[in-house]
Design a protein around this motif. Structure first.
Motif, PDB file in Angstrom:
ATOM      1  N   ASP A   1      18.035   5.675  12.382  1.00  0.00           N
ATOM      2  CA  ASP A   1      18.146   4.315  11.848  1.00  0.00           C
ATOM      3  C   ASP A   1      16.784   3.653  11.657  1.00  0.00           C
ATOM      4  O   ASP A   1      16.712   2.440  11.435  1.00  0.00           O
ATOM      5  N   THR A   2      15.723   4.425  11.758  1.00  0.00           N
ATOM      6  CA  THR A   2      14.370   3.882  11.636  1.00  0.00           C
ATOM      7  C   THR A   2      13.849   4.093  10.220  1.00  0.00           C
ATOM      8  O   THR A   2      13.844   5.224   9.718  1.00  0.00           O
ATOM      9  N   LEU A   3      13.395   3.012   9.591  1.00  0.00           N
ATOM     10  CA  LEU A   3      12.963   3.048   8.201  1.00  0.00           C
ATOM     11  C   LEU A   3      11.443   3.051   8.129  1.00  0.00           C
ATOM     12  O   LEU A   3      10.774   2.242   8.768  1.00  0.00           O
ATOM     13  N   ILE A   4      10.905   3.975   7.328  1.00  0.00           N
ATOM     14  CA  ILE A   4       9.465   4.086   7.123  1.00  0.00           C
ATOM     15  C   ILE A   4       9.225   4.191   5.622  1.00  0.00           C
ATOM     16  O   ILE A   4       9.888   4.969   4.926  1.00  0.00           O
ATOM     17  N   TYR A   5       8.254   3.411   5.126  1.00  0.00           N
ATOM     18  CA  TYR A   5       7.901   3.448   3.710  1.00  0.00           C
ATOM     19  C   TYR A   5       6.608   4.240   3.522  1.00  0.00           C
ATOM     20  O   TYR A   5       5.635   4.054   4.259  1.00  0.00           O
ATOM     21  N   ILE A   6       6.603   5.107   2.514  1.00  0.00           N
ATOM     22  CA  ILE A   6       5.422   5.897   2.165  1.00  0.00           C
ATOM     23  C   ILE A   6       4.839   5.314   0.886  1.00  0.00           C
ATOM     24  O   ILE A   6       5.524   5.216  -0.138  1.00  0.00           O
ATOM     25  N   GLY A   7       3.568   4.922   0.924  1.00  0.00           N
ATOM     26  CA  GLY A   7       2.933   4.311  -0.233  1.00  0.00           C
ATOM     27  C   GLY A   7       1.933   5.226  -0.906  1.00  0.00           C
ATOM     28  O   GLY A   7       2.012   6.452  -0.824  1.00  0.00           O
ATOM     29  N   GLY A   8       0.965   4.626  -1.574  1.00  0.00           N
ATOM     30  CA  GLY A   8      -0.079   5.370  -2.253  1.00  0.00           C
ATOM     31  C   GLY A   8      -1.224   5.707  -1.314  1.00  0.00           C
ATOM     32  O   GLY A   8      -1.095   5.625  -0.089  1.00  0.00           O
ATOM     33  N   THR A   9      -2.361   6.083  -1.898  1.00  0.00           N
ATOM     34  CA  THR A   9      -3.533   6.453  -1.096  1.00  0.00           C
ATOM     35  C   THR A   9      -4.703   5.547  -1.421  1.00  0.00           C
ATOM     36  O   THR A   9      -4.788   4.974  -2.506  1.00  0.00           O
ATOM     37  N   THR A  10      -5.615   5.422  -0.458  1.00  0.00           N
ATOM     38  CA  THR A  10      -6.814   4.615  -0.671  1.00  0.00           C
ATOM     39  C   THR A  10      -7.746   5.340  -1.641  1.00  0.00           C
ATOM     40  O   THR A  10      -7.797   6.576  -1.658  1.00  0.00           O
ATOM     41  N   PRO A  11      -8.497   4.618  -2.465  1.00  0.00           N
ATOM     42  CA  PRO A  11      -9.301   5.278  -3.493  1.00  0.00           C
ATOM     43  C   PRO A  11     -10.485   6.062  -2.945  1.00  0.00           C
ATOM     44  O   PRO A  11     -10.901   7.044  -3.561  1.00  0.00           O
ATOM     45  N   LEU A  12     -11.031   5.681  -1.793  1.00  0.00           N
ATOM     46  CA  LEU A  12     -12.245   6.327  -1.302  1.00  0.00           C
ATOM     47  C   LEU A  12     -11.950   7.467  -0.330  1.00  0.00           C
ATOM     48  O   LEU A  12     -12.316   8.614  -0.573  1.00  0.00           O
ATOM     49  N   ASP A  13     -11.274   7.160   0.772  1.00  0.00           N
ATOM     50  CA  ASP A  13     -11.061   8.197   1.785  1.00  0.00           C
ATOM     51  C   ASP A  13      -9.700   8.862   1.682  1.00  0.00           C
ATOM     52  O   ASP A  13      -9.360   9.708   2.518  1.00  0.00           O
ATOM     53  N   ARG A  14      -8.905   8.495   0.666  1.00  0.00           N
ATOM     54  CA  ARG A  14      -7.629   9.164   0.376  1.00  0.00           C
ATOM     55  C   ARG A  14      -6.694   9.164   1.576  1.00  0.00           C
ATOM     56  O   ARG A  14      -5.991  10.138   1.837  1.00  0.00           O
ATOM     57  N   LEU A  15      -6.673   8.063   2.311  1.00  0.00           N
ATOM     58  CA  LEU A  15      -5.690   7.900   3.376  1.00  0.00           C
ATOM     59  C   LEU A  15      -4.406   7.335   2.782  1.00  0.00           C
ATOM     60  O   LEU A  15      -4.423   6.608   1.788  1.00  0.00           O
ATOM     61  N   ARG A  16      -3.271   7.662   3.387  1.00  0.00           N
ATOM     62  CA  ARG A  16      -1.974   7.254   2.859  1.00  0.00           C
ATOM     63  C   ARG A  16      -1.509   5.959   3.529  1.00  0.00           C
ATOM     64  O   ARG A  16      -1.553   5.818   4.742  1.00  0.00           O
ATOM     65  N   TYR A  17      -1.055   4.999   2.701  1.00  0.00           N
ATOM     66  CA  TYR A  17      -0.456   3.778   3.225  1.00  0.00           C
ATOM     67  C   TYR A  17       0.970   4.093   3.691  1.00  0.00           C
ATOM     68  O   TYR A  17       1.785   4.626   2.923  1.00  0.00           O
ATOM     69  N   VAL A  18       1.270   3.770   4.943  1.00  0.00           N
ATOM     70  CA  VAL A  18       2.593   3.989   5.515  1.00  0.00           C
ATOM     71  C   VAL A  18       3.005   2.711   6.230  1.00  0.00           C
ATOM     72  O   VAL A  18       2.244   2.183   7.059  1.00  0.00           O
ATOM     73  N   GLN A  19       4.189   2.199   5.928  1.00  0.00           N
ATOM     74  CA  GLN A  19       4.635   0.939   6.524  1.00  0.00           C
ATOM     75  C   GLN A  19       5.844   1.152   7.407  1.00  0.00           C
ATOM     76  O   GLN A  19       6.791   1.845   7.047  1.00  0.00           O
ATOM     77  N   HIS A  20       5.772   0.565   8.606  1.00  0.00           N
ATOM     78  CA  HIS A  20       6.926   0.514   9.510  1.00  0.00           C
ATOM     79  C   HIS A  20       7.030  -0.911  10.033  1.00  0.00           C
ATOM     80  O   HIS A  20       6.053  -1.472  10.544  1.00  0.00           O
ATOM     81  N   ASP A  21       8.209  -1.497   9.897  1.00  0.00           N
ATOM     82  CA  ASP A  21       8.415  -2.910  10.223  1.00  0.00           C
ATOM     83  C   ASP A  21       7.405  -3.755   9.437  1.00  0.00           C
ATOM     84  O   ASP A  21       7.293  -3.612   8.232  1.00  0.00           O
ATOM     85  N   ASP A  22       6.641  -4.609  10.113  1.00  0.00           N
ATOM     86  CA  ASP A  22       5.741  -5.519   9.407  1.00  0.00           C
ATOM     87  C   ASP A  22       4.281  -5.086   9.504  1.00  0.00           C
ATOM     88  O   ASP A  22       3.373  -5.896   9.363  1.00  0.00           O
ATOM     89  N   THR A  23       4.049  -3.774   9.749  1.00  0.00           N
ATOM     90  CA  THR A  23       2.685  -3.261   9.865  1.00  0.00           C
ATOM     91  C   THR A  23       2.476  -2.123   8.876  1.00  0.00           C
ATOM     92  O   THR A  23       3.350  -1.268   8.699  1.00  0.00           O
ATOM     93  N   VAL A  24       1.307  -2.125   8.250  1.00  0.00           N
ATOM     94  CA  VAL A  24       0.919  -1.050   7.330  1.00  0.00           C
ATOM     95  C   VAL A  24      -0.180  -0.227   8.008  1.00  0.00           C
ATOM     96  O   VAL A  24      -1.175  -0.778   8.495  1.00  0.00           O
ATOM     97  N   TYR A  25       0.026   1.089   8.029  1.00  0.00           N
ATOM     98  CA  TYR A  25      -0.909   1.997   8.683  1.00  0.00           C
ATOM     99  C   TYR A  25      -1.588   2.874   7.632  1.00  0.00           C
ATOM    100  O   TYR A  25      -1.012   3.155   6.575  1.00  0.00           O
ATOM    101  N   LEU A  26      -2.795   3.332   7.959  1.00  0.00           N
ATOM    102  CA  LEU A  26      -3.494   4.292   7.122  1.00  0.00           C
ATOM    103  C   LEU A  26      -3.532   5.620   7.863  1.00  0.00           C
ATOM    104  O   LEU A  26      -4.128   5.732   8.940  1.00  0.00           O
TER     105      LEU A  26
END
Length: 278
Positions: A120-145
């Motif tokens: 029941d846990t939702l995680i969003y997968i986003g795009g990548t940063t232009p320089l270090d190519r880290l992936r944006y990942v969101q869980h609840d109200d926080t975005v992680y690289l």
């Protein structure tokens, strides 16, 4: 020792001490290890749903025999791919931000590139940063690289998540019908070859069977249902398990084996034609 030599030794000693202080930083606590983004363990997950913008959804269920992909058909899922997918739970982010501190559309999170529903846990997968190519990942109200190991979730077809072994890991072969000959195991557990007269060295036959037991594809693609079926290959399994029926569609430059009942084609290196087909 003259005064100049003593001074040089003293200065060298001070330099060494300062170097040790800089390196070991006495009295300073090491920086804390970042926490994982959810606190969940991979072992606690029994259901996974993956939705993507450009691809069909994927549904996985953990069973007593491992993960299964529930598509139009129920197929064994690649344990390697599921392990990689669940790695998001233990990933340690390099940086994180409140979701209201970022432009979520620019981060590929509004809408997301892919969505993971883990139980029941939702995680969003986003795009990548232009320089270090880290992936944006969101869980609840926080975005992680995070380090980007999620591109296959965004772009890969469902066939990328199917188990690549030709013979189930817990299955035992008792017969092989190949294009040029057939192997069967007799009551004495010895391999017999038909047509008779072919080379039937026991070591060679055992090696051939073991090659099939261990074979797995380099990759898998969808089967073209309008394609002409090749030469049949039948793998008979012990314990009354259903036989595996394949079709040989090409030997080189790649060995292509079709499995119509699963809607897939296995692609293996061309040099495996000799090790699998004799």
């Amino acid at each position: 020792m003259n005064t100049r030599s003593l001074l040089n030794l003293t200065l060298a000693g001070i330099a060494i001490v300062l170097g040790l202080v800089v390196f070991y930083k006495p009295g300073l606590a090491p920086p804390p290890v970042p926490e994982s983004i959810t606190g969940l363990s991979a072992d606690s997950i029994t259901r996974i749903r993956v939705t993507r913008k450009e691809r069909m959804p994927l549904n996985f269920v953990r069973t007593a025999n491992g993960w299964q992909l529930e598509n139009d058909r129920v197929l064994p899922a690649s344990q390697f791919q599921l392990h990689a997918l669940l790695g998001v739970l233990s990933a340690r982010p390099g940086r994180s931000y409140p979701d209201n501190a970022l432009n979520l559309a620019d981060a590929g999170l509004d809408p997301p590139q892919a969505t993971l529903l883990l139980n029941d846990t939702l995680i969003y997968i986003g795009g990548t940063t232009p320089l270090d190519r880290l992936r944006y990942v969101q869980h609840d109200d926080t975005v992680y690289l995070l380090n980007d190991t999620y591109q296959h979730l965004v772009n890969a077809d469902w066939t990328n998540f199917v188990e690549r072994r030709l013979v189930p890991a817990d299955a035992v072969l008792t017969g092989l019908q190949l294009p040029d000959f057939t192997l069967t195991r007799d009551d004495a557990q010895q391999w017999q070859v038909l047509p008779q007269g072919r080379d039937s060295a026991t070591a060679g036959l055992d090696a051939l069977v073991q090659n099939w037991q261990a074979a797995d594809a380099t990759y898998i693609r969808r089967y073209d249902e309008h394609a002409t079926e090749g030469t049949p290959i039948i793998l008979t399994l012990a314990d009354n398990r259903p036989a595996v029926k394949l079709y040989l569609d090409a030997r080189e430059p790649e060995l292509i084996l079709t499995r119509p009942d699963w809607g897939i084609q296995y692609y293996l290196p061309g040099n495996m034609s000799a090790t699998l087909l004799g």
